[in-house]
Write a protein that holds these residues in place. Sequence first.
Motif, PDB file in Angstrom:
ATOM      1  N   VAL A 145       8.885 -28.947 -19.237  1.00 56.03           N
ATOM      2  CA  VAL A 145       9.379 -28.138 -18.120  1.00 56.03           C
ATOM      3  C   VAL A 145      10.890 -28.049 -18.268  1.00 56.03           C
ATOM      4  O   VAL A 145      11.549 -29.058 -18.524  1.00 56.03           O
ATOM      5  N   MET A 146      11.405 -26.831 -18.156  1.00 56.53           N
ATOM      6  CA  MET A 146      12.839 -26.601 -18.287  1.00 56.53           C
ATOM      7  C   MET A 146      13.363 -25.935 -17.024  1.00 56.53           C
ATOM      8  O   MET A 146      12.624 -25.221 -16.339  1.00 56.53           O
ATOM      9  N   ALA A 147      14.635 -26.177 -16.719  1.00 54.45           N
ATOM     10  CA  ALA A 147      15.274 -25.555 -15.562  1.00 54.45           C
ATOM     11  C   ALA A 147      16.675 -25.107 -15.950  1.00 54.45           C
ATOM     12  O   ALA A 147      17.335 -25.756 -16.768  1.00 54.45           O
ATOM     13  N   LYS A 148      17.093 -24.011 -15.354  1.00 56.16           N
ATOM     14  CA  LYS A 148      18.460 -23.553 -15.564  1.00 56.16           C
ATOM     15  C   LYS A 148      19.340 -24.322 -14.582  1.00 56.16           C
ATOM     16  O   LYS A 148      19.199 -24.181 -13.367  1.00 56.16           O
ATOM     17  N   ILE A 149      20.232 -25.146 -15.133  1.00 60.75           N
ATOM     18  CA  ILE A 149      21.105 -25.996 -14.330  1.00 60.75           C
ATOM     19  C   ILE A 149      22.544 -25.599 -14.639  1.00 60.75           C
ATOM     20  O   ILE A 149      22.984 -25.704 -15.786  1.00 60.75           O
ATOM     21  N   ASP A 150      23.252 -25.147 -13.622  1.00 60.94           N
ATOM     22  CA  ASP A 150      24.641 -24.691 -13.797  1.00 60.94           C
ATOM     23  C   ASP A 150      24.753 -23.683 -14.939  1.00 60.94           C
ATOM     24  O   ASP A 150      25.686 -23.728 -15.745  1.00 60.94           O
ATOM     25  N   GLY A 151      23.763 -22.791 -15.042  1.00 59.56           N
ATOM     26  CA  GLY A 151      23.796 -21.720 -16.026  1.00 59.56           C
ATOM     27  C   GLY A 151      23.232 -22.072 -17.394  1.00 59.56           C
ATOM     28  O   GLY A 151      23.121 -21.202 -18.255  1.00 59.56           O
ATOM     29  N   ASP A 152      22.886 -23.347 -17.626  1.00 59.22           N
ATOM     30  CA  ASP A 152      22.343 -23.773 -18.917  1.00 59.22           C
ATOM     31  C   ASP A 152      20.911 -24.262 -18.752  1.00 59.22           C
ATOM     32  O   ASP A 152      20.600 -24.968 -17.790  1.00 59.22           O
ATOM     33  N   TRP A 153      20.060 -23.924 -19.713  1.00 66.51           N
ATOM     34  CA  TRP A 153      18.689 -24.414 -19.705  1.00 66.51           C
ATOM     35  C   TRP A 153      18.656 -25.849 -20.196  1.00 66.51           C
ATOM     36  O   TRP A 153      19.261 -26.178 -21.211  1.00 66.51           O
ATOM     37  N   LYS A 154      17.954 -26.720 -19.451  1.00 61.48           N
ATOM     38  CA  LYS A 154      17.803 -28.132 -19.798  1.00 61.48           C
ATOM     39  C   LYS A 154      16.332 -28.524 -19.666  1.00 61.48           C
ATOM     40  O   LYS A 154      15.592 -27.975 -18.851  1.00 61.48           O
ATOM     41  N   ILE A 155      15.930 -29.498 -20.456  1.00 58.98           N
ATOM     42  CA  ILE A 155      14.582 -30.062 -20.335  1.00 58.98           C
ATOM     43  C   ILE A 155      14.613 -31.068 -19.198  1.00 58.98           C
ATOM     44  O   ILE A 155      15.425 -31.989 -19.199  1.00 58.98           O
ATOM     45  N   VAL A 156      13.737 -30.881 -18.205  1.00 58.06           N
ATOM     46  CA  VAL A 156      13.721 -31.766 -17.041  1.00 58.06           C
ATOM     47  C   VAL A 156      12.467 -32.617 -16.961  1.00 58.06           C
ATOM     48  O   VAL A 156      12.405 -33.570 -16.175  1.00 58.06           O
ATOM     49  N   HIS A 157      11.459 -32.282 -17.778  1.00 57.38           N
ATOM     50  CA  HIS A 157      10.208 -33.046 -17.757  1.00 57.38           C
ATOM     51  C   HIS A 157       9.497 -32.857 -19.084  1.00 57.38           C
ATOM     52  O   HIS A 157       9.405 -31.741 -19.594  1.00 57.38           O
ATOM     53  N   THR A 158       9.022 -33.946 -19.656  1.00 62.09           N
ATOM     54  CA  THR A 158       8.260 -33.895 -20.912  1.00 62.09           C
ATOM     55  C   THR A 158       7.014 -34.753 -20.757  1.00 62.09           C
ATOM     56  O   THR A 158       7.103 -35.871 -20.254  1.00 62.09           O
ATOM     57  N   HIS A 159       5.879 -34.218 -21.163  1.00 62.27           N
ATOM     58  CA  HIS A 159       4.618 -34.979 -21.149  1.00 62.27           C
ATOM     59  C   HIS A 159       4.019 -34.866 -22.545  1.00 62.27           C
ATOM     60  O   HIS A 159       3.783 -33.764 -23.043  1.00 62.27           O
ATOM     61  N   ILE A 160       3.760 -36.013 -23.163  1.00 65.36           N
ATOM     62  CA  ILE A 160       3.223 -36.049 -24.521  1.00 65.36           C
ATOM     63  C   ILE A 160       1.916 -36.832 -24.521  1.00 65.36           C
ATOM     64  O   ILE A 160       1.850 -37.937 -23.981  1.00 65.36           O
ATOM     65  N   SER A 161       0.890 -36.232 -25.117  1.00 64.40           N
ATOM     66  CA  SER A 161      -0.413 -36.888 -25.276  1.00 64.40           C
ATOM     67  C   SER A 161      -0.833 -36.818 -26.727  1.00 64.40           C
ATOM     68  O   SER A 161      -0.439 -35.905 -27.459  1.00 64.40           O
ATOM     69  N   ALA A 162      -1.659 -37.759 -27.136  1.00 67.13           N
ATOM     70  CA  ALA A 162      -2.205 -37.713 -28.489  1.00 67.13           C
ATOM     71  C   ALA A 162      -3.124 -36.499 -28.612  1.00 67.13           C
ATOM     72  O   ALA A 162      -3.843 -36.165 -27.679  1.00 67.13           O
ATOM     73  N   ALA A 163      -3.073 -35.859 -29.762  1.00 66.48           N
ATOM     74  CA  ALA A 163      -3.928 -34.684 -29.977  1.00 66.48           C
ATOM     75  C   ALA A 163      -5.212 -35.087 -30.648  1.00 66.48           C
ATOM     76  O   ALA A 163      -5.295 -36.046 -31.366  1.00 66.48           O
TER      77      ALA A 163
END
Length: 163
Positions: A145-163
């Motif tokens: 999940v990414m959000a535009k923070i102060d004009g810049d895109w940042k990653i705010v949430h990452t979820h990783i699972s085994a494939a």
Amino acid sequence: KIKELVMKLKNIGIYNLAIMALLFSFSAKADDMDDVQALLDAYIETESDLMAQTRLMSDDRIFINGSGRMTDNETNMKGQMHTDNRRQQMDPGALYYATREDQIVRVYGDAAVASFRRNLNFRPSAEGMRNGMSNNTTRQLVSVVMAKIDGDWKIVHTHISAA
């Protein structure tokens, strides 16, 4: 006649203004999609440079994987860097890189969501092979999940699972 001409010009002006607003709206969305894609590219490209990867994330990024949930990005990245440093010490000549497949991205204003399959690829050096290391690929399912923070895109949430 002059009154009719003024009305026609006024209607044409309003029509052109509406078209320009629509084009600008699509352009802004396209620019955001380009920026989000660039952020995701950088996320994959910096897998072997976690200090650089940290700059792509918000300070309050949430990270979830099979080991648990971290709500402090600084502490989380320290743990990841410790593991990465240990890998580098064991085989400094090894090749470590990530690839991405089947990416889906959605942009919703100042927020975006992406999901993809990620492969973490480890290829030991000749010395590492002599010491018992072998080629390894870890397959993962990733949601970001990414959000535009102060004009810049940042990653705010990452979820990783085994494939």
